[in-house]
Design a protein around this motif. Sequence first.
Motif, PDB file in Angstrom:
ATOM      1  N   ASP A   1      10.877 117.293  56.725  1.00  0.00           N
ATOM      2  CA  ASP A   1       9.572 116.909  57.253  1.00  0.00           C
ATOM      3  C   ASP A   1       8.954 118.017  58.101  1.00  0.00           C
ATOM      4  OD1 ASP A   1       9.769 114.483  56.038  1.00  0.00           O
ATOM      5  OD2 ASP A   1      10.461 113.411  57.817  1.00  0.00           O
TER       6      ASP A   1
ATOM      7  N   THR B   1       5.166 117.882  58.645  1.00  0.00           N
ATOM      8  CA  THR B   1       4.751 116.822  59.555  1.00  0.00           C
ATOM      9  C   THR B   1       5.005 117.218  60.994  1.00  0.00           C
ATOM     10  OG1 THR B   1       5.247 115.146  57.883  1.00  0.00           O
ATOM     11  CG2 THR B   1       5.089 114.401  60.178  1.00  0.00           C
TER      12      THR B   1
ATOM     13  N   SER C   1      16.063 115.568  57.702  1.00  0.00           N
ATOM     14  CA  SER C   1      14.630 115.402  57.895  1.00  0.00           C
ATOM     15  C   SER C   1      14.084 116.261  59.022  1.00  0.00           C
ATOM     16  CB  SER C   1      14.326 113.926  58.176  1.00  0.00           C
ATOM     17  OG  SER C   1      12.977 113.731  58.491  1.00  0.00           O
TER      18      SER C   1
END
Length: 490
Positions: free
Chosen positions: A101, A104, A165
């Motif tokens: 991620d 993000t 992640s």
Amino acid sequence: MAIRSLAFPFTILFLVNILFFLAVIFESPGEENIRGQILLTVSSREFVGAQLFGSAVVEVGQTNQSTVNDLEELYSHTLQFGKLDDTGTYLILSHVITALDQKTFANDVLCVGVQASVDQLHKLPEFVATWPGAISLAVFAPGVEFFLAIAYVHHLRTCFPQIKSQVTWHFAFPTEVRGNASDASLAREISAGRCDELGPKEVLERLLQTQGTEEAQQVLKNKRSNHEMPYPQNLMRNVARQHCLSEWVVCPDIDMLFPRPNPQMEPSLAAGLSEFLRSPEATDCGKCAFVLPLYELEHPNRTLPGDKDELLAFVARGWAQQYHKEVFAQNQAASQLQKWQKRAEKRRVRLAYKVSFQMWYEPIYVARQGSPKFDERYVGYGMTRNTQAYEMSLAGYSFHLLDSIFLSHVWGLKRKTAVESNTERKIETQMNTRFFSSVHVRELAARYDSDRHNILRYQKRSNKNYNIVMNTRAPEIKSIKSSGKYTNVI
């Protein structure tokens, strides 16, 4: 007419190529073919560096032998994207393995920069469980340890989705202690395995004990024991911090954990910290460093406190105390944690009070990117954090303690006798103290034209006072007293 007659065959050829391309894309090859295509595609794109290639190796590596081949290829590809530190002593490999991620988290207000040696990586799952955002992790991995670390990353990412992640991995090692192709073969036995068979620490211990020739392991052991290869803490902190993409960054150690997530508290304290950094209190302060209260824990069941109430209960039962309270009280003395403990605010992250900076203070703080770097000339133990905090103060930064949120150093309460008996740490501390006293403190005074905390002493020479900054003769350096306190260092 000639042009029209040629157009039709070219159109047919174009359509055939399109159909062939679609057939290749939607073909369902076997697992090994997919894996080969991923590695080939990722490593051949000009705009993609070793980082995505490294992620592909860790993500899709399946068989032992192919893992060895991938490690060799990963290493050769990664070296092409490495860079030397300012002294040319260490090779830094950035974004070798990227967080899933990452895009993000690039928009998050706060990133955590963490550094660790390979033998400490088993603490990462516990750390990630308390922090929900982006983590930039710098690992010191000389020689064969680079390949063992990559193999262990494969295990961690397989067994802990949060690590996969959230964590982006960077590596560094001395230029003269780099790995080689033969070292990659030492990791051939490593695979993810079943995640419920062994805990992270047991997996890592088995890895370090069973992998690598005795000769390779002995070389690293000798270099560490002879102080030829001390751990470059400040270099690793800078590597972790500079690869954070957020406005704010904090650099705790890998065994300094945020409060345990509490389902009954929304938002969580960790999320509340990010909310605070978006508030006017934070955004309107250009040179503020927001300090996290720091405690050390020794809970019988290895349970983290979830909020300030639980922490205070731990303190009352003797399970928690100010970090380094017995070993080196000046470490956190300026935070005045006794005062902090009496404050009523326990749920919302906000400013508690301004800290009056004291020399030898070692706060763990949140600050904007662009604050002074950690001085990388300090290697090994001692004088690594407090010298950077001292420069922050000279540069005009103010320190402010935060309410509600805190960090817990796990596990065990530090005892002075244990620290004093560590000969290697005492040697490294003495070396770093001498460097600070004879070189660094004078550099900082000259750079900022300030001796705000009266560290520089005036000496008499020919019945005249003179400033040590301007003196060409090195100052006398007294030895560190057995109490462990840095007194009369000049």
